[in-house]
Design a protein around this motif. Structure first.
Motif: not given
Length: 480
Positions: A47-48, A129-130, A126, A132-133, A44
């Motif tokens: 990906s983030r 900015a993203n 990064r 959501k876990t 995860d």
């Protein structure tokens, strides 16, 4: 406040991701159950920051795990590949000695502070900015080692390395490095009982965890294991995974840049790993020890492991050995190399102080041909100190550790236990020459007042790194 995006600021943010002593203890008590989310969470995080696992195959990874010698094996392997491949060779290892950026190397050199900071903030922002876990219990920013692993992947991909030697942090199966789908070759060094219950309490459980890095179709190598059952587990896991398994032959005696009899085993695995890697590039080496490998093996350097450094009237003998087995090797090396008369030592809290010190002294006595009692008497001063860097109670930024139990630290519980163990092992030793001290700087200050001496520093790589920092030995950090 606007970010300066300096190295110092990067280290400060990185340190906020350290696990504290309570968290580490909870993981130990869980028997590893808390680690089961490690790989899904790493996917995860990857990906983030903009990658998919298959991107990591571009790194051409040699993946190395084991209980003993995986750092040395990584260093040997990197040195051989560097002399056979034109381009950039990445090396990711842990822990560091004086500076975090030592963990991420290109062609043997730690990346610069500027390069570290640049890529660190790219990864950090990064993630920021993203936010959501994967799950509610997954932190927005990964814990320390996972973040550094992501940073290493991002740095190596950004710089376009031609090959990567990747050392596992702890274990194998759940380690954050274990998200590379298809390494070029994998290897397991000597197995032993780790000083943590997280990975298992038997050699078979340890082996099963380490074999977690084996991948379908990827050569799975291992040294000859002292405990046969561990080797059998490695072979069994490899067969189930579909990984071609090989126990590597021991190379003939040859000059090695890393000292200690045990390094021949590590060098043997490194030779086999390098041969396996080069074979995929059409470079075939059929000999057990190819002639072109001998020079790189002799030129390999790995700071803080069986390392001798001269500084004025002081000879520093530095070895981060921290298990009974590695301390035996340390003792054999140190007393063949010199005649230590000062000891600076520390170890993780809660471990068998007398067993660790006894292993060191037994091996030293054997190497020097005197009794253990006489060996103890040959010391002038013995110091047990914490891994805190400075006398004011602060760490150097790169050496900050939140893993030390603050209660243990304030009471010097571990250091006093070590002091008691030393006096029990050496009952006639003058008690006023055995010190339990709150910092590395306190220890180095005592050494500086002793005149000509040969100082053995052992028990912890963090301690060795702190001594190198405080004593001004950073010049000995290079690998060439």
């Amino acid at each position: 406040m606007a970010r300066t995006k300096t190295y110092a600021e990067a280290i400060a943010l990185l340190n906020t991701c350290q696990s504290n002593a309570a968290t580490i203890e909870a993981i130990r008590k869980s028997g590893g159950r808390m680690l089961e989310w490690s790989i899904p969470e790493m996917h995860d995080y990857l990906s983030r920051i903009g990658y998919v696992p298959s991107d990591l195959n571009q790194l051409n990874v040699v993946h190395i795990t084991g209980t003993k010698g995986k750092g040395s094996t990584s260093a040997f392997t990197e040195r051989i590949l560097r002399e056979h491949i034109k381009g950039r060779i990445g090396l990711y290892t842990s822990p560091h000695l004086c500076a975090v950026r030592e963990r991420i190397r290109i062609n043997g050199e730690p990346i610069s502070e500027e390069v570290f900071a640049k890529h660190f903030f790219e990864v950090w922002e990064r993630l920021e900015a993203n936010p959501k876990t994967l799950t509610e219990h997954t932190p927005v920013f990964p814990i320390y080692f996972r973040l550094l692993t992501l940073l290493a992947f991002h740095t190596f991909l950004s710089l376009g390395v031609d090959a990567t030697v990747l050392e596992v942090g702890i274990g194998g199966l759940y380690d954050s490095t274990n998200i590379v789908p298809k390494p070029v070759v994998t290897g397991v060094t000597s197995l032993g009982l780790d000083h943590t219950a997280v990975l298992g309490n038997t050699i078979e459980e340890i082996a099963r965890n380490k074999a977690g890095i084996y991948k379908p179709g990827v050569p799975a190598l291992s040294v000859v294991q002292e405990q046969v059952s561990g080797g059998e587990v490695l072979r069994s896991v490899a067969e189930k995974v579909g990984a071609p398994f090989e126990v590597v032959p021991t190379i003939p005696e040859t000059a090695l840049g890393l000292k200690g009899a045990h390094q021949r085993i590590n060098a043997s695995l490194a030779v086999a790993l390098a041969k396996g890697f080069l074979k995929t590039r059409g470079e075939i080496h059929d000999e057990v020890l190819p002639d072109s490998f001998k020079g790189p093996l002799e030129r390999t350097r790995w700071p803080g492991r069986c390392q001798k450094v001269e500084q004025g009237d002081t000879t520093w003998l530095l070895d981060g050995a921290h298990t009974t087995e590695s301390l035996r090797s340390c003792g054999e090396w140190a007393w063949k190399e010199a005649a230590p008369n000062v000891l600076i030592f520390n170890c993780s809290g809660g471990r068998a102080a007398e067993s660790l010190l006894g292993s060191l002294l037994d091996a030293g006595a054997g190497a020097s041909g005197v009794s253990k009692e006489q060996l103890g008497k040959n010391f002038d001063t013995v110091v047990f100190c914490t891994n805190v860097t400075y006398t004011d109670g602060h760490f150097k930024g790169d050496l900050t550790s939140n893993a030390i139990d603050p209660n243990d630290l304030s009471q010097l519980a571990t250091q006093n236990a070590l002091r008691d163990a030393w006096l029990h092992l050496n009952p006639s030793f003058p008690a006023d020459r055995v010190h339990a001290l709150p910092s590395i700087e306190h220890a180095v200050n005592i050494v500086r007042d002793l005149g000509k001496k040969q100082v053995l520093v052992a028990g912890s790589l963090h301690l060795v790194g702190g001594v190198m920092e405080v004593a001004g030995l950073q010049g000995a950090l290079g690998m060439d």
